[in-house]
Design a protein around this motif. Structure first.
Motif, PDB file in Angstrom:
ATOM      1  N   CYS A  32       0.834  -1.208   0.000  1.00  0.00           N
ATOM      2  CA  CYS A  32       0.000   0.000   0.000  1.00  0.00           C
ATOM      3  C   CYS A  32       0.865   1.252   0.000  1.00  0.00           C
ATOM      4  CB  CYS A  32      -0.956  -0.005   1.189  1.00  0.00           C
ATOM      5  SG  CYS A  32      -2.412  -1.038   0.922  1.00  0.00           S
ATOM      6  N   THR A  36       0.388   4.649  -2.205  1.00  0.00           N
ATOM      7  CA  THR A  36       0.422   5.985  -1.602  1.00  0.00           C
ATOM      8  C   THR A  36       1.460   6.863  -2.282  1.00  0.00           C
ATOM      9  OG1 THR A  36      -0.277   5.030   0.505  1.00  0.00           O
ATOM     10  CG2 THR A  36       0.693   7.220   0.579  1.00  0.00           C
ATOM     11  N   TYR A  78      -6.712  -5.264  -4.770  1.00  0.00           N
ATOM     12  CA  TYR A  78      -5.744  -4.827  -3.763  1.00  0.00           C
ATOM     13  C   TYR A  78      -5.502  -3.326  -3.861  1.00  0.00           C
ATOM     14  CZ  TYR A  78      -1.907  -4.815  -0.539  1.00  0.00           C
ATOM     15  OH  TYR A  78      -1.127  -4.548   0.542  1.00  0.00           O
ATOM     16  N   CYS A  82      -6.279  -0.524  -0.942  1.00  0.00           N
ATOM     17  CA  CYS A  82      -5.275   0.463  -0.506  1.00  0.00           C
ATOM     18  C   CYS A  82      -5.821   1.881  -0.624  1.00  0.00           C
ATOM     19  CB  CYS A  82      -4.002   0.337  -1.339  1.00  0.00           C
ATOM     20  SG  CYS A  82      -3.028  -1.142  -0.984  1.00  0.00           S
TER      21      CYS A  82
END
Length: 120
Positions: A32, A36, A78, A82
């Protein structure tokens, strides 16, 4: 000054090519923190709500890279999870985060919204 601008543009192109060339090799497990990092290129738009990113900007290049990862293998759920965590963490800026891909002409295949079902 013109040399600096040319070097900056070349650097952006090289980074984008690296992102695009590595996308097919990305496994189904993405950190994650990697997701980001894509949004960090858009931090000014997220924090202040403006200026809107335009195609070809570092922010939009990052959204394109994120899209490549989301469209690789089984990464989309996924990536979605996230991003849901990201908007939960930065809820005052959730709208800015949610609109970035669209402003860049990118569709991640899901809506960035706290109520999105990421099981796709």
């Amino acid at each position: 000054m013109e040399l600096c601008m040319g070097s900056y543009k070349s650097l952006r192109i090289i980074v984008l090519l690296m992102l695009l060339s590595s996308a097919p090799f990305v496994s189904a497990f993405i950190e994650c923190s990697t997701i980001t990092q894509f949004f960090s290129a858009c931090s000014i738009s997220i924090i202040y709500g403006s200026p809107d990113p335009i195609p070809g900007s570092p922010c939009c290049d990052a959204m394109s890279g994120l899209n490549n990862i989301a469209n690789t293998g089984d990464n989309r759920p996924y990536v979605c999870r996230c991003l849901m965590g990201l908007i939960d963490t930065y809820s005052p800026n959730a709208t800015a985060i949610a609109t970035l891909p669209g402003l860049c002409g990118v569709s991640l295949g899901f809506i960035i919204d706290p109520n999105t079902d990421c099981s796709l």
